[in-house]
Write an enzyme that holds these catalytic residues in place. Structure first.
Site, PDB file in Angstrom:
ATOM      1  N   GLU A 188       0.390   5.296   0.595  1.00 32.18           N
ATOM      2  CA  GLU A 188      -0.550   6.331   1.050  1.00 32.18           C
ATOM      3  C   GLU A 188      -0.131   7.723   0.596  1.00 32.18           C
ATOM      4  OE1 GLU A 188      -1.005   5.617   5.281  1.00 32.18           O
ATOM      5  OE2 GLU A 188      -2.222   3.841   4.868  1.00 32.18           O
ATOM      6  N   CYS A 198     -10.820  -3.251  -4.308  1.00 29.57           N
ATOM      7  CA  CYS A 198      -9.821  -4.227  -4.770  1.00 29.57           C
ATOM      8  C   CYS A 198     -10.483  -5.513  -5.258  1.00 29.57           C
ATOM      9  CB  CYS A 198      -8.806  -4.522  -3.678  1.00 29.57           C
ATOM     10  SG  CYS A 198      -7.667  -3.150  -3.435  1.00 29.57           S
ATOM     11  N   CYS A 212      -4.289   0.666  -2.315  1.00 31.20           N
ATOM     12  CA  CYS A 212      -4.082  -0.603  -1.611  1.00 31.20           C
ATOM     13  C   CYS A 212      -2.997  -1.444  -2.281  1.00 31.20           C
ATOM     14  CB  CYS A 212      -5.372  -1.414  -1.616  1.00 31.20           C
ATOM     15  SG  CYS A 212      -6.728  -0.660  -0.726  1.00 31.20           S
ATOM     16  N   ASN A 262       0.837  -1.202   0.000  1.00 30.71           N
ATOM     17  CA  ASN A 262       0.000   0.000   0.000  1.00 30.71           C
ATOM     18  C   ASN A 262       0.877   1.259   0.000  1.00 30.71           C
ATOM     19  OD1 ASN A 262       0.579  -0.871   2.687  1.00 30.71           O
ATOM     20  ND2 ASN A 262      -1.083   0.343   3.533  1.00 30.71           N
ATOM     21  N   CYS A 293     -10.396  -4.867   0.289  1.00 26.25           N
ATOM     22  CA  CYS A 293     -11.514  -3.920   0.324  1.00 26.25           C
ATOM     23  C   CYS A 293     -12.391  -4.135  -0.904  1.00 26.25           C
ATOM     24  CB  CYS A 293     -10.999  -2.480   0.381  1.00 26.25           C
ATOM     25  SG  CYS A 293     -10.427  -1.839  -1.202  1.00 26.25           S
ATOM     26  N   GLU A 338      -3.045  -4.603  -3.009  1.00 32.17           N
ATOM     27  CA  GLU A 338      -3.547  -5.508  -4.045  1.00 32.17           C
ATOM     28  C   GLU A 338      -3.574  -4.824  -5.400  1.00 32.17           C
ATOM     29  OE1 GLU A 338      -4.727  -4.768  -1.096  1.00 32.17           O
ATOM     30  OE2 GLU A 338      -6.438  -6.015  -0.547  1.00 32.17           O
TER      31      GLU A 338
HETATM   32  N1  THU Z   1      -5.285  -1.391   2.507  1.00 32.69           N
HETATM   33  C1  THU Z   1      -4.702  -2.249   1.624  1.00 32.69           C
HETATM   34  O1  THU Z   1      -3.594  -2.010   1.146  1.00 32.69           O
HETATM   35  N2  THU Z   1      -5.372  -3.369   1.304  1.00 32.69           N
HETATM   36  C2  THU Z   1      -6.567  -3.746   1.836  1.00 32.69           C
HETATM   37  O2  THU Z   1      -7.074  -4.779   1.485  1.00 32.69           O
HETATM   38  C3  THU Z   1      -7.230  -2.886   2.823  1.00 32.69           C
HETATM   39  C4  THU Z   1      -6.584  -1.597   3.096  1.00 32.69           C
HETATM   40  C5  THU Z   1      -4.537  -0.208   2.898  1.00 32.69           C
HETATM   41  C6  THU Z   1      -5.083   1.105   2.448  1.00 32.69           C
HETATM   42  C7  THU Z   1      -4.507   2.045   3.471  1.00 32.69           C
HETATM   43  O3  THU Z   1      -3.187   2.382   3.084  1.00 32.69           O
HETATM   44  C8  THU Z   1      -4.423   1.211   4.729  1.00 32.69           C
HETATM   45  O4  THU Z   1      -4.494  -0.142   4.301  1.00 32.69           O
HETATM   46  C9  THU Z   1      -5.500   1.477   5.741  1.00 32.69           C
HETATM   47  O5  THU Z   1      -6.748   1.408   5.186  1.00 32.69           O
END
Ligand code: THU
Length: 150
Positions: free
Chosen positions: A48, A90, A57, A46, A87, A59
């Site tokens: 941000e 994704c 994310c 991920n 999520c 994925e």
């Molecule tokens: N996130 C992912 O990378 N994958 C997921 O399946 C759920 C959430 C990340 C997004 C964000 O950077 C952090 O987790 C918190 O939501």
């Protein structure tokens, strides 16, 4: 290479990718890896942003990495986090390049103890009643599309 060896490589790639998460805002590290039809493995973590909504994310990073290399059919996807669950966004992105058989491994990794719990499922099971543009007559049939298996 045997399937079990390939899957453990996929899992180790996702676990290694988790270390590269850029998540100063949530501090929630996620790693992902995808195995494509050709046998290649692509990683993601991920990433941000200070404008939170621009974060992406793990994925999607892994899948887009593969798709941008012309690797458009997913055999397996692996996600690593503490309480790993993809999520909704994704899940839809996975569907784009999935088949009915695309396997999804969720690794619940406790980084403090090193304990792992692996859940095996499929992309289709994780997104029932998915948006289906071909069945809706919005797109011409595409042989590379996941919907060909229907
Ligand atoms: N996130 C992912 O990378 N994958 C997921 O399946 C759920 C959430 C990340 C997004 C964000 O950077 C952090 O987790 C918190 O939501």
């Amino acid at each position: 290479m045997k399937t079990t060896a390939i899957i453990s490589r996929l899992m180790e790639t996702a676990i290694a990718a988790q270390k590269h998460a850029y998540c100063p805002y949530s501090r929630y590290r996620v790693g992902a890896a995808v195995l494509t039809e050709s046998g290649r493995i692509f990683a993601g973590a991920n990433v941000e942003n200070a404008s939170y909504g621009l974060s992406i994310c793990a994925e999607r990073v892994a899948i887009f990495n593969a798709a941008a290399r012309n690797e458009r059919t997913l055999k397996a996807v692996c996600i690593v986090a503490s309480a790993a669950k993809p999520c909704g966004a994704c899940r839809q992105v996975m569907m784009e390049f999935a088949t009915k058989d695309t396997v999804l491994y969720l690794i619940d990794l406790n980084n403090a103890t090193g304990r792992r719990r692996v859940t095996k499922t499929t992309v289709f099971k994780m997104l029932p009643a998915a948006f289906d543009p071909i069945a809706s007559g919005l797109l011409p049939p595409n042989p590379r599309n996941l919907l060909r298996a229907k």
